[in-house]
Design a protein around this motif. Sequence first.
Motif, short mmCIF file in Angstrom:
data_model
loop_
_atom_site.label_atom_id
_atom_site.label_comp_id
_atom_site.label_asym_id
_atom_site.label_seq_id
_atom_site.Cartn_x
_atom_site.Cartn_y
_atom_site.Cartn_z
N PHE A 1 0.89 -1.17 0.00
CA PHE A 1 0.00 0.00 0.00
C PHE A 1 0.92 1.21 0.00
O PHE A 1 1.69 1.42 0.93
CB PHE A 1 -0.85 0.07 1.28
CG PHE A 1 -2.04 -0.84 1.30
CD1 PHE A 1 -2.16 -1.90 0.40
CD2 PHE A 1 -3.07 -0.63 2.21
CE1 PHE A 1 -3.25 -2.73 0.43
CE2 PHE A 1 -4.17 -1.46 2.24
CZ PHE A 1 -4.26 -2.52 1.36
N ILE A 2 0.83 2.01 -1.02
CA ILE A 2 1.71 3.17 -1.07
C ILE A 2 0.89 4.44 -1.21
O ILE A 2 -0.16 4.44 -1.84
CB ILE A 2 2.76 3.01 -2.20
CG1 ILE A 2 3.85 4.06 -2.07
CG2 ILE A 2 2.13 3.02 -3.57
CD1 ILE A 2 5.07 3.78 -2.91
N GLY A 3 1.36 5.49 -0.59
CA GLY A 3 0.65 6.77 -0.64
C GLY A 3 1.21 7.68 0.42
O GLY A 3 1.98 7.26 1.27
N GLU A 4 0.81 8.95 0.35
CA GLU A 4 1.31 9.90 1.33
C GLU A 4 0.66 9.68 2.69
O GLU A 4 -0.33 8.97 2.80
CB GLU A 4 0.99 11.32 0.86
CG GLU A 4 2.05 11.88 -0.03
CD GLU A 4 1.55 13.13 -0.71
OE1 GLU A 4 1.03 14.00 0.00
OE2 GLU A 4 1.70 13.22 -1.93
N SER A 5 1.20 10.36 3.71
CA SER A 5 0.53 10.29 4.99
C SER A 5 -0.86 10.90 4.83
O SER A 5 -1.03 11.91 4.16
CB SER A 5 1.34 11.03 6.06
OG SER A 5 1.77 12.26 5.57
N GLY A 6 -1.85 10.25 5.45
CA GLY A 6 -3.22 10.74 5.33
C GLY A 6 -3.94 10.17 4.13
O GLY A 6 -5.05 10.56 3.82
N SER A 7 -3.33 9.21 3.43
CA SER A 7 -4.01 8.67 2.26
C SER A 7 -4.86 7.46 2.61
O SER A 7 -5.52 6.91 1.75
CB SER A 7 -2.98 8.31 1.18
OG SER A 7 -2.08 7.35 1.68
N GLY A 8 -4.86 7.04 3.87
CA GLY A 8 -5.75 5.96 4.28
C GLY A 8 -5.12 4.58 4.33
O GLY A 8 -5.82 3.60 4.50
N GLY B 1 3.78 1.62 3.09
CA GLY B 1 4.98 2.44 3.01
C GLY B 1 4.79 3.61 2.08
O GLY B 1 3.73 3.78 1.49
N HIS B 2 5.83 4.41 1.96
CA HIS B 2 5.74 5.53 1.03
C HIS B 2 6.96 5.59 0.11
O HIS B 2 7.11 6.50 -0.67
CB HIS B 2 5.56 6.84 1.79
CG HIS B 2 6.72 7.15 2.70
ND1 HIS B 2 6.65 6.95 4.06
CD2 HIS B 2 7.95 7.59 2.44
CE1 HIS B 2 7.82 7.26 4.58
NE2 HIS B 2 8.62 7.65 3.64
N ASP B 3 7.81 4.58 0.23
CA ASP B 3 9.04 4.60 -0.54
C ASP B 3 8.92 3.67 -1.74
O ASP B 3 8.86 2.46 -1.61
CB ASP B 3 10.19 4.16 0.38
CG ASP B 3 11.54 4.22 -0.33
OD1 ASP B 3 11.56 4.32 -1.56
OD2 ASP B 3 12.55 4.15 0.38
N MET B 4 8.85 4.26 -2.92
CA MET B 4 8.64 3.46 -4.13
C MET B 4 9.78 2.46 -4.34
O MET B 4 9.55 1.34 -4.78
CB MET B 4 8.54 4.42 -5.31
CG MET B 4 7.96 3.83 -6.56
SD MET B 4 6.47 2.86 -6.34
CE MET B 4 5.24 3.82 -7.14
N GLY B 5 10.99 2.87 -3.98
CA GLY B 5 12.12 1.97 -4.16
C GLY B 5 11.99 0.72 -3.32
O GLY B 5 12.15 -0.40 -3.80
N LEU B 6 11.64 0.93 -2.03
CA LEU B 6 11.47 -0.19 -1.11
C LEU B 6 10.36 -1.12 -1.60
O LEU B 6 10.49 -2.34 -1.57
CB LEU B 6 11.14 0.35 0.28
CG LEU B 6 10.98 -0.66 1.40
CD1 LEU B 6 12.27 -1.41 1.62
CD2 LEU B 6 10.56 0.05 2.67
#
Lengths: 310, 576
Positions: free
Chosen positions: B41-48, B213-218
């Motif tokens: 699940f990727i997205g900024e903080s507050g994206s759910g 997470g929010h890190d596309m690389g990871l």
Amino acid sequence: MTSQDNVPMTRAEKQQAKRLKRFDNPWMNPKLLWGLGLLLAIVALGLLGRIFWDPDLVFTGSAPLKLPPVGFENLRRQEGIWDYPLGTDGGGRDMLAMIIVGAPNTLFVGLLASLIGMSIGIFLGFSAGFLGGRIDDTIRVLADVMITIPPLLILVVFQSAFGDVTLTMMALLIAGFVWQSPTRLIRAQVLSMKQSGYVQMAQLSGASTGHIMFREMLPNLVPYLFGSFIASVTTSIVTAVGLEVLGLGPQRIPTLGRTIYEAINAGALIQNLWWWWGIPTLLLAVIFIGLLLINLGLDEVSNPRLRKLS
Amino acid sequence: MTDKPVLTLRDLSIEFPTTKGIVQAVKHLNLTIEKGRRVGFIGESGSGKTTTALAVMQMLAEPGRVASGTIDLAGVDVLALSEEEMRLTRLSRIAYIPQGAMNSLNPVMRIEPQLWDGIIAHEGTLDRAELKRRSDEALASVGLPTHTAQLYPHELSGGMKQRVCIALGIILNPDLIIADEPTSALDVVTQRQVMQTLKDIQAKIGSGLILIGHDMGLMAQSVDELAVLKDGELVEHGTVQQIIENPQHPYTQDLISSVPLVGGDSFLNPERNADAPRRDSSEPLLRFENVRKDYGDVTALHPLSFTLEGDTPQIISIVGQSGSGKSTMGSIMLGFNPPSQGRVLYEGRDIYGMTAAQSLEFRKNVQAVFQDPYACFNPFYRVNHALKFPFKQFGLAKSDAHTQQAMEEACAAVGLDPDLVLSRYPHQLSGGQRQRLIVARALMLSPKLLIADEPVSMVDASLRATILSNIYDLKDKYGISILYITHDLATAYHVSDYVMVLYKGHVVEAGPPKEVIGAPQHPYTQLLIDSIPWPDLNRSWGQGGSGWDPAAQEAAAAQTRTVLRGDISGFALTQG
């Protein structure tokens, strides 16, 4: 973001909305308002009483002895009369006048003592936390040692040595025992705040120590200071009343504690003169409940997590 | 696939009633997780992201609630379960590894009883030998030695604690593991080790895995499928391959392009090179003379000397893991932390022995951007206080109108709308907005030297590139020299003129970034670069997986002497 804008609200939802509105303005806290109301009532009693009632009735022999409040009878089958609506004590003093003069006196001692105590606490706490080093060690040891000494013990010795004391004198003596916990509290807060980003930012901005202490840190301490102030008012009043009930307070100035002392001394309990000790006790209870409510209210104001949504 | 999916979310909506109406945290989410699959699940903080995970666990914080939809956990309707049934389901069927899990271990209990707690709560009291067998097995499965069981949490490193938390999660062989930013507090080397452990164990027990997470690389290195969330909506879902190679949604494209790569295109666009501000002194701007710092018996920084001339604006990067002494260096330079030995000279004067007037001059010319944008603003004041106060303090303000104008210009220069931002309180702004305001503050004061200590590590990934280019502009357009302290080699590669790699208080490799990061020679630099998660499926962590031995590389690093690469004019480093 919002849904169901045009759907009429049910009753439960309306209530919820009302609660949420109250949630929005933290100062409209019912506990805080009730507490303030109770304390203001005591102050108003003192101010208005002096206008509408005769404060000279606190002198011994200014009224008949041991009259009951209106609507009651004493052991001698005397009825209470409207000249002395709350009755009189064994020395011929009017109870209403006694509480008009006495209750604000008690509150005054508490407020003055904790005001002085808090000022000392703020000064020492900031010095200890901010300057650190040997100054910090000295202040911390001093405060810790003072906390372990039971204040009543020392005060009893002091008061009996001084004999008669004034209200201000007593407040000063009590203040010597209420500065420790604000000192510790403020020191801890200052220590953690000193590391915070905004204090570093202020240092980078070339701010003076005074600016950092009073313009950057102090405003953020206000909720703690308020809470700590109310707590120390409570402690001060308890200490003051304790001394007075032991007969060690001011001798010629009526206070609630002194009235209770005289009632006990004159055997009011045996003679069923309940109004003599009961009325001052009731007023003390009102003061303490008021302070407690303010403290709880302030807690909720400064800590939103305690505020309930439902 | 014959097995039923582990988790099916159908039309899931989650809402939070607030004073300003109902906020929908998650909107009509549809997602299926098959057995044995890893979904990110990727997205900024507050994206759910976290909200969704918590809803699956039935652990939504009050007053949040599931407004509609169903959560189906391998045939069980989670929302219909009673509190007691849910309690039995947690851990045994879904395990949740919360964010910062390594701080959630009980500090006064040994590791072993903490592992047993979960078993006893679900299966009742078991034989002690049986408990021991199972806890040892769990620890072994995450690659920890058996004696770890007898230790207290404070005796373990961050990476080990995180592995203990994984062991806690998998001890009952759950159907689904939810890991919420399991490596957010770890540095790159440990991050790679922990992720490897998590992937291995998940493959072994064959459960589903949700990685938040929010890190596309990871993500690219760790999961099979990717779900991109934005403002509570699932904007894109597909296999990692599809999403990385052919992102459809503009937000996904942003996320991918915001990850800076070593090599590749720069996210910066150098326009013109401003001259450094005119200086009255012929002395070098900043000079370290044999500076050492000890904390008790530990030497955080070994003797180091360098000279920064400051005649042309330059960006000097200091990179290293946490504990390498890089932040210590920053605070020594700012005059917050006196060195144990040696002198720090600003224009020829020792910064720890200045008069009040000299000190004000030093403060005016050496400014900083700190790591945590949330702490940098006094919550009591509106944010303009942080900009207005130093401006007046340093005597730059001619009038209130002039101050206001300067603030507005600085905000505009970092891409903020001054009318919208300046009169707000700090808590009303996002982390990215605050950090940009701090950059604007630096711009307003136009110092000669700016020390940027991890300026983007606490900012959402999609904003990092913007803020870094704001900082880069300070050098490029306004001629400010910058010391950039970071753990992120990829950004250092792009912004800096010179890179120093710090390892345990020593500079191990230094030189121009193209040489140091582009072609590392020191084993430690190589280790750091190997650990970067690339958002590129062909350049996998996994390929080097078997041969990758961080311990050996670190041992080699301790043996190898400092590698000094090329020099640049205006900066000279001498290892003391």
